[in-house]
Design a protein around this motif. Structure first.
Motif, PDB file in Angstrom:
ATOM      1  N   ALA A 265       4.279  11.473  -6.039  1.00 38.21           N
ATOM      2  CA  ALA A 265       4.726  11.207  -4.706  1.00 38.21           C
ATOM      3  C   ALA A 265       3.729  10.818  -3.772  1.00 38.21           C
ATOM      4  N   LEU A 266       2.568  11.551  -3.842  1.00 36.90           N
ATOM      5  CA  LEU A 266       1.497  11.265  -3.016  1.00 36.90           C
ATOM      6  C   LEU A 266       0.993  10.104  -2.884  1.00 36.90           C
ATOM      7  N   THR A 267       0.973   9.478  -4.104  1.00 38.23           N
ATOM      8  CA  THR A 267       0.333   8.122  -4.210  1.00 38.23           C
ATOM      9  C   THR A 267       1.383   6.950  -3.840  1.00 38.23           C
ATOM     10  N   ARG A 268       2.637   7.469  -3.636  1.00 40.29           N
ATOM     11  CA  ARG A 268       3.451   6.552  -3.076  1.00 40.29           C
ATOM     12  C   ARG A 268       3.256   6.654  -1.758  1.00 40.29           C
ATOM     13  N   VAL A 269       3.527   7.763  -1.026  1.00 43.81           N
ATOM     14  CA  VAL A 269       3.632   7.922   0.444  1.00 43.81           C
ATOM     15  C   VAL A 269       2.412   7.410   0.983  1.00 43.81           C
ATOM     16  N   LEU A 270       1.146   7.432   0.156  1.00 42.22           N
ATOM     17  CA  LEU A 270      -0.095   7.105   0.779  1.00 42.22           C
ATOM     18  C   LEU A 270      -0.570   5.740   0.433  1.00 42.22           C
TER      19      LEU A 270
ATOM     20  N   GLU B 109       3.675   4.770   9.233  1.00 45.07           N
ATOM     21  CA  GLU B 109       4.412   3.855   9.305  1.00 45.07           C
ATOM     22  C   GLU B 109       5.604   3.556   8.630  1.00 45.07           C
ATOM     23  N   LEU B 110       5.745   4.846   7.886  1.00 44.56           N
ATOM     24  CA  LEU B 110       6.857   4.888   6.636  1.00 44.56           C
ATOM     25  C   LEU B 110       8.238   4.840   7.254  1.00 44.56           C
ATOM     26  N   PRO B 111       9.108   4.280   6.579  1.00 41.67           N
ATOM     27  CA  PRO B 111      10.528   4.391   7.019  1.00 41.67           C
ATOM     28  C   PRO B 111      11.255   5.782   6.977  1.00 41.67           C
ATOM     29  N   ASP B 112      12.416   6.041   7.715  1.00 48.82           N
ATOM     30  CA  ASP B 112      12.954   7.093   7.594  1.00 48.82           C
ATOM     31  C   ASP B 112      14.125   6.980   6.617  1.00 48.82           C
ATOM     32  N   THR B 113      13.761   6.928   5.398  1.00 51.33           N
ATOM     33  CA  THR B 113      14.555   6.907   4.249  1.00 51.33           C
ATOM     34  C   THR B 113      14.627   8.196   3.256  1.00 51.33           C
TER      35      THR B 113
END
Length: 215
Positions: free
Chosen positions: A49-54, A170-174
């Motif tokens: 999960a960390l690799t995905r969000v960063l 800048e991640l979307p609110d999903t």
């Protein structure tokens, strides 16, 4: 004579390469993978999960000792007050390729600090711990802990809040983004609960189970 000098030079070269001359030690390996961030508290699911969000597999070197240090700070805070305490920063996970980062910190909270209907529009409630919120730039997780380290917690459990923040995002609110952020925070909070000796892991499951609440 020339052979002796050559032999001495070769010996010095070998000595330096082995880093064993003069009692030298091998340097500590860099902790640059996702699983090594936040003092090694991330489960395999949380590391992914960390690799995905960063957006990276590679991170700046991560220091160790945060889990024990913050556990001690929370214990001391509880002995000193029953109110809300300062944030105790456990870790900062910084990608090696860009300037973004996340931080995870803990503090003691008061019951009046629990989230109610008044919250940011991009923070969404989940049924996890005592309370949980997650959005594209932040996640909060509240738990109660009964532990010998917290005097009187058998009658009044210690109240601990974990908080994950992005330096910038800048991640979307999903839903996938919210759940990824909360997955990371859940893993670090679970490790903190175990460090503190909280009964029943402070009510947290081994892996996060996501149940969004009505908004």
């Amino acid at each position: 004579m020339g052979g002796a000098l050559r032999g001495a030079s070769i010996g010095l070269a070998v000595c330096f390469l082995a880093t064993a001359c003069g009692g030298g030690e091998e340097p500590e390996p860099e902790r640059v993978t996702a699983a090594e961030q936040c003092d090694g508290t991330l489960s395999p699911v949380a590391a992914r999960a960390l690799t995905r969000v960063l957006g990276t597999q590679n991170f700046d070197d991560a220091p160790t000792g945060g889990l024990e240090r913050v556990g001690g700070e929370l214990t001391a805070d509880h002995a000193a007050t029953e109110g809300r305490t300062p944030r105790r920063s456990l870790c900062r996970a910084s990608p090696a390729v860009n300037s973004d980062a996340i931080t995870v910190a803990f503090r003691l909270f008061r019951d009046v600090d629990l989230p109610g209907d008044q919250r940011a529009a991009d923070m969404h409630p989940y049924d996890m711990g005592v309370a949980a919120l997650s959005g594209p730039r932040r996640a909060d997780l509240y738990v109660r802990c009964v532990s010998p380290r917290f005097q009187g917690s058998d009658k009044r459990p210690a109240r601990i809040k974990g908080q994950l923040d992005f330096l910038k995002s800048e991640l979307p609110d999903t839903v996938p983004v919210r759940e990824a952020n909360l997955t990371v925070l859940h893993s670090v909070t679970l490790a903190m609960a175990r460090e503190l000796g909280c009964e029943d892991d402070a009510g947290l499951d081994e892996e996060p189970v996501f149940e969004a609440l009505p908004e």
